[in-house]
Write an enzyme that holds these catalytic residues in place. Sequence first.
Site, PDB file in Angstrom:
ATOM      1  N   HIS A  58       0.854  -1.191   0.000  1.00 35.99           N
ATOM      2  CA  HIS A  58       0.000   0.000   0.000  1.00 35.99           C
ATOM      3  C   HIS A  58       0.888   1.238   0.000  1.00 35.99           C
ATOM      4  O   HIS A  58       0.455   2.320   0.339  1.00 35.99           O
ATOM      5  CB  HIS A  58      -0.882   0.055   1.236  1.00 35.99           C
ATOM      6  CG  HIS A  58      -1.591  -1.219   1.510  1.00 35.99           C
ATOM      7  ND1 HIS A  58      -1.099  -2.172   2.366  1.00 35.99           N
ATOM      8  CD2 HIS A  58      -2.749  -1.706   1.003  1.00 35.99           C
ATOM      9  CE1 HIS A  58      -1.933  -3.198   2.379  1.00 35.99           C
ATOM     10  NE2 HIS A  58      -2.929  -2.946   1.576  1.00 35.99           N
TER      11      HIS A  58
ATOM     12  N   HIS B 127      -6.118   7.485   5.249  1.00 37.86           N
ATOM     13  CA  HIS B 127      -6.900   7.927   6.408  1.00 37.86           C
ATOM     14  C   HIS B 127      -7.956   8.959   6.019  1.00 37.86           C
ATOM     15  O   HIS B 127      -9.088   8.908   6.511  1.00 37.86           O
ATOM     16  CB  HIS B 127      -5.990   8.486   7.509  1.00 37.86           C
ATOM     17  CG  HIS B 127      -6.743   8.793   8.766  1.00 37.86           C
ATOM     18  ND1 HIS B 127      -7.381   7.812   9.487  1.00 37.86           N
ATOM     19  CD2 HIS B 127      -7.021   9.962   9.398  1.00 37.86           C
ATOM     20  CE1 HIS B 127      -8.000   8.363  10.515  1.00 37.86           C
ATOM     21  NE2 HIS B 127      -7.806   9.665  10.483  1.00 37.86           N
ATOM     22  N   GLY B 128      -7.596   9.876   5.110  1.00 32.93           N
ATOM     23  CA  GLY B 128      -8.561  10.885   4.668  1.00 32.93           C
ATOM     24  C   GLY B 128      -9.744  10.260   3.957  1.00 32.93           C
ATOM     25  O   GLY B 128     -10.903  10.514   4.302  1.00 32.93           O
ATOM     26  N   ILE B 129      -9.470   9.410   2.974  1.00 31.83           N
ATOM     27  CA  ILE B 129     -10.563   8.772   2.217  1.00 31.83           C
ATOM     28  C   ILE B 129     -11.417   7.927   3.144  1.00 31.83           C
ATOM     29  O   ILE B 129     -12.640   7.925   3.047  1.00 31.83           O
ATOM     30  CB  ILE B 129     -10.050   7.784   1.123  1.00 31.83           C
ATOM     31  CG1 ILE B 129      -8.832   8.309   0.394  1.00 31.83           C
ATOM     32  CG2 ILE B 129     -11.152   7.431   0.153  1.00 31.83           C
ATOM     33  CD1 ILE B 129      -8.250   7.276  -0.574  1.00 31.83           C
TER      34      ILE B 129
ATOM     35  N   ARG C 246      -0.531   0.492  10.880  1.00 28.29           N
ATOM     36  CA  ARG C 246       0.282   0.365   9.681  1.00 28.29           C
ATOM     37  C   ARG C 246       1.596   1.104   9.791  1.00 28.29           C
ATOM     38  O   ARG C 246       2.577   0.741   9.171  1.00 28.29           O
ATOM     39  CB  ARG C 246      -0.469   0.997   8.511  1.00 28.29           C
ATOM     40  CG  ARG C 246      -1.378   0.058   7.823  1.00 28.29           C
ATOM     41  CD  ARG C 246      -1.517   0.521   6.403  1.00 28.29           C
ATOM     42  NE  ARG C 246      -2.871   0.344   5.903  1.00 28.29           N
ATOM     43  CZ  ARG C 246      -3.402  -0.821   5.651  1.00 28.29           C
ATOM     44  NH1 ARG C 246      -2.738  -1.932   5.861  1.00 28.29           N
ATOM     45  NH2 ARG C 246      -4.619  -0.902   5.178  1.00 28.29           N
TER      46      ARG C 246
ATOM     47  N   GLY D 189      -4.912   9.717  12.926  1.00 24.10           N
ATOM     48  CA  GLY D 189      -6.147   9.416  13.653  1.00 24.10           C
ATOM     49  C   GLY D 189      -6.352  10.359  14.841  1.00 24.10           C
ATOM     50  O   GLY D 189      -7.488  10.721  15.167  1.00 24.10           O
TER      51      GLY D 189
END
Length: 573
Positions: free
Chosen positions: A217, A397-399, A539, A554
């Site tokens: 990723h 994180h945004g999506i 992650r 977060g």
Amino acid sequence: MTRLFNDPDDFAADSVVGFVAASARWVRPTNGGVVRSTRGAEPTVSVVIGGGSGHYPAFAGLVGPGLAHGAVMGNLFASPSAHQVHSVATAAHEGRGVLLSYGNYAGDVLHFTQAQERLRAAGVDCRTVTVTDDISSAPASEREKRRGIAGDLVVFKIAGAAAEAGHDLDDVERLAIAANDRTRSLGVAFSGCTLPGADEPLFTVPEGRMAVGLGIHGEPGIDEVDVPTAAGLAQLFVESLLEEIPDGVAREDARVVPILNGLGSVKYEELYVVYAEVDRLLAEAGIAVVSPEVGEFCTSFDMAGVSLTLLWLDDELEELWLAPCDTPAFRRGAVEGRVAVETVASEEEEFVIGAASDESKRAAQTVGRALTAMAAMLDAEAEELGRIDRIAGDGDHGIGMQRGSKAAAAAAEEAVAGGAGARTTLHHAGDAWADKGGGTSGAIWGEMLVALGTALGDDADVDADAVGSGVARMKDAVMSFGKAAVGDKTMIDAIVPFADRLNERLDAGDELVAAWADAAKLATEAAEATANLTAKLGRARSHGDKSLGTPDPGAVSFALIAHTVLDILKGND
Ligand code: ADP
Ligand code: MG
């Protein structure tokens, strides 16, 4: 560059429709993913695999006789929700138990574990084997923390073959663990992938350089070197993997299955040039090569990268590795005696709105307004949150927060329109967030809303004290669910001071708005202070040091949400 899409938001879902249409010989759709479209003469243990989309043929391309029974299909690079896992496992279950197997990523672990608990509560014997083959993601002394990459194929194939051979769940689990114990991989990348609709790649590698150990990723690698020759790369792979021969393997008479995997834009002929040297080096090391595989088994969209996996065989694993299987993307030998199963529409769980007091309905309206405001705010902040997550995490994180909060706001609106109280509204919103947001943060925000709802109830008046104890309950729920402590560089670092300060101020006699304002300010400071920490969980863990100087995404989004909710509370006064 991903050039072809309709609405980028629908990319994963549109792709599932096409995959199912093209693959009816092997799979049929079910809520949350796909299951086999045929069955054998006797029921077997069911092997259910899964993860985010964007890695084809992992995971759905590996469903069929001799391999997996079902695949849970999350959104792009986002773990599927517990709801999806539960639904696919239920559809795949043949009465002999379920083995869940997937790559070891925090979000997947949270969602799959939650689904496992639900399956067990319903009387289904369910076990889990996570894949941890990537040697670059944690030291050998912490193998259980490593992430899963192309070694997924090995563990799924061995488990699927064991199930097909009629083994019981104990044995299928044992063999899957043995396969994982004897599988090691190392990957490299030359350039990042571009998600559908994105203007820029998710990550970049400088021209002429190669990232060693970069994740599927885009999680940062452990080293960066000049791009070597094909032979040089083969040498790096083989030398690194031979440094970590699994326990119980004698190098002199070792037999290995090499899997040379292209991540997306390194194609077959190029892979064969590398493989020529891999084969030669293994022979030179006196290692016998069995049934090698060269191709694409676990991709990352159009990422330019390659990985080498070695499976160190024993007799049992060799027989299972060589057993026949028939799936859209991986076939071996001939599979016989299959019967088509009829496709029955799987049923959606119905959403029931129970009775609620007028006070609780009013509180539910505030919850609805707060969630709508959160969704609008997260929509505006998505890019920045993605940027922060990209530095040490995977950039989603945004999506994830955007998708989750949007779904939660819509669910809350539906509940409020139906006359739901606070508890029902928050439960419905929490389930929607977990389901659509995916990832670690999706599971956690889902859990938080559900815990808050349980504390508020459908009858009680929601006064300042109720909010204070609801937030405390929310904090406890995340901590016991995600098992993070203060200082691990997660959203916990913002949530704990927020919840504690809120309750201190309420206990001291402050009004809700004043107490909340003070707690929100502290949450922002605490989130900013996470920049000084290195990540121990999630992650970002395998690249802890890279996150130094950048706050935890977060924690940042939690503080932003605390301020958005403050504005709504002010409006209520
Ligand atoms: P993923 O890590 O699956 O890509 P996101 O990027 O959406 O998910 O969310 C990452 C955030 O999740 C981190 O910034 C961190 O705040 C939070 N997080 C990760 N693991 C935990 C945990 N165990 N407990 C609480 N929060 C966590
Ligand atoms: Mg992330």
